[in-house]
Write an enzyme that holds these catalytic residues in place. Structure first.
Site, short mmCIF file in Angstrom:
data_model
loop_
_atom_site.label_atom_id
_atom_site.label_comp_id
_atom_site.label_asym_id
_atom_site.label_seq_id
_atom_site.Cartn_x
_atom_site.Cartn_y
_atom_site.Cartn_z
N SER A 12 46.02 3.04 -3.53
CA SER A 12 46.23 3.58 -4.87
C SER A 12 47.00 4.90 -4.79
CB SER A 12 44.86 3.82 -5.53
OG SER A 12 45.04 4.53 -6.74
N HIS A 37 48.84 0.13 -5.81
CA HIS A 37 48.11 0.22 -7.08
C HIS A 37 48.52 1.50 -7.80
CE1 HIS A 37 44.58 -0.63 -9.65
NE2 HIS A 37 44.36 0.66 -9.65
N ASP A 39 47.90 3.89 -11.09
CA ASP A 39 46.93 4.19 -12.16
C ASP A 39 47.57 4.98 -13.29
OD1 ASP A 39 44.69 4.60 -9.51
OD2 ASP A 39 44.49 3.12 -11.12
N MET A 41 47.15 6.73 -16.80
CA MET A 41 46.06 7.29 -17.62
C MET A 41 46.66 8.09 -18.79
SD MET A 41 43.72 8.73 -14.51
CE MET A 41 43.17 7.65 -13.19
N HIS A 70 47.71 -0.46 -13.31
CA HIS A 70 46.39 -0.45 -13.95
C HIS A 70 46.47 0.49 -15.16
CE1 HIS A 70 41.87 0.92 -13.40
NE2 HIS A 70 42.06 0.25 -14.52
N MET A 72 44.95 2.45 -17.84
CA MET A 72 43.75 3.04 -18.42
C MET A 72 44.20 3.82 -19.67
SD MET A 72 42.02 4.18 -14.84
CE MET A 72 43.62 4.04 -14.02
N MET A 141 35.79 -2.47 -12.16
CA MET A 141 35.83 -1.05 -11.78
C MET A 141 34.52 -0.68 -11.09
SD MET A 141 38.66 0.33 -12.49
CE MET A 141 38.23 2.05 -12.29
N ASP A 180 37.88 -1.49 -7.53
CA ASP A 180 38.72 -0.30 -7.59
C ASP A 180 37.83 0.91 -7.84
OD1 ASP A 180 41.26 0.72 -10.06
OD2 ASP A 180 40.65 1.58 -8.13
C1 DX5 Z 1 40.26 5.50 -10.98
C2 DX5 Z 1 41.40 4.61 -10.53
C3 DX5 Z 1 41.25 4.18 -9.09
C4 DX5 Z 1 41.27 5.35 -8.15
C5 DX5 Z 1 40.68 4.91 -6.83
O1 DX5 Z 1 40.28 5.60 -12.37
O2 DX5 Z 1 41.45 3.44 -11.30
O3 DX5 Z 1 42.33 3.31 -8.72
O4 DX5 Z 1 42.58 5.82 -7.96
O5 DX5 Z 1 40.58 6.04 -6.07
P1 DX5 Z 1 39.51 6.17 -4.91
O6 DX5 Z 1 39.83 5.03 -3.97
O7 DX5 Z 1 39.82 7.52 -4.36
O8 DX5 Z 1 38.17 6.03 -5.52
ZN ZN Z 2 42.98 1.84 -10.65
#
Ligand code: DX5
Ligand code: ZN
Length: 220
Positions: A12, A37, A39, A41, A70, A72, A141, A180
């Site tokens: 990620s 991956h 993320d 946000m 992903h 969010m 999650m 994740d």
């Molecule tokens: C959190 C993200 C994850 C995060 C995982 O909201 O969706 O993908 O980056 O990070 P680690 O592996 O550090 O928990």
């Molecule tokens: Zn994620």
């Protein structure tokens, strides 16, 4: 319950050095990562803001790895097409977001992209049932979305991974089961034993002294 699908490791980018994202993407590939991956946000669906389609485009230009985006965000229906254009290979949206889930999933597929549906730790698995036959990936999650570096939430989330596996077998479907959040060389084995086959890991890989060794260990 063991599942037979090959294990996919997806570092990620949230945990990478963003000022050298092209190098970090290459580093993850050289170290044996399968997917990347990303993320996204929006500061509304989660209490953090990360990056948008322009940043995904920059990552796209720097690597040929499968980009697992992903979202969010509160309105994935309004934004997903920009991530398709940016070069996403899969786009995962949250079942909790404020949109017509089936319509969004269909739209992502019509745009030629794989689609995934995610649920957060506090969301019951039943909320996913109407959509299981419309997805390429189901994301359970294993932390509350918004931040990397949190602890794996085993009791709240492993039963959902088991349900995802048994529903997939019962319905004869073939979506990936992705986990994740808090995934490291220990928790990855717990997730795999419950049925997950796509393992997203940020901190435990990008902060590892030897990323290749960590990925190899995760594959065991
Ligand atoms: C959190 C993200 C994850 C995060 C995982 O909201 O969706 O993908 O980056 O990070 P680690 O592996 O550090 O928990
Ligand atoms: Zn994620």
């Amino acid at each position: 319950m063991k599942n037979s699908t090959p294990r996919i490791i997806a570092p990620s980018i949230l945990a990478a050095d963003w000022s050298h994202v092209a190098d970090e993407a290459q580093r993850a590939k050289q170290a044996g990562g399968d997917w990347l991956h990303l993320d996204v946000m929006d500061g509304h669906f989660v209490d953090n803001i990360s990056f948008g389609p322009t940043y995904v485009e920059a990552v796209r230009k720097s690597t040929d790895q499968y980009l697992d985006v992903h979202l969010m965000i509160t309105r994935p229906d309004h934004f997903y097409s920009r991530f398709v254009e940016a070069g996403a290979d899969n786009i995962t949206v949250h079942v909790e977001s404020d949109h017509d889930v089936a319509k969004t999933l269909a739209g992502i597929r019509e745009a030629g992209c794989h689609c995934g549906l995610a649920l957060s730790p506090d969301t019951p698995f039943d909320d996913m049932l109407p959509f299981l036959d419309q997805i390429d990936l189901l994301l359970v999650m294993t932390v509350r979305p918004g931040y990397g570096g949190q602890a794996f939430m085993e009791t709240e989330t492993m039963p959902k991974v088991q349900q995802a596996l048994s529903e997939r077998e019962r319905l004869g479907l073939n979506y990936h089961i992705e986990v994740d959040g808090g995934i490291d060389i220990k928790t990855v084995q717990i997730a795999a034993a419950n049925g997950a086959n796509v393992m997203v890991a940020g901190t435990s890989l990008f902060a590892a002294p030897d990323m290749a060794a960590a990925i190899a260990e995760m594959r065991r």
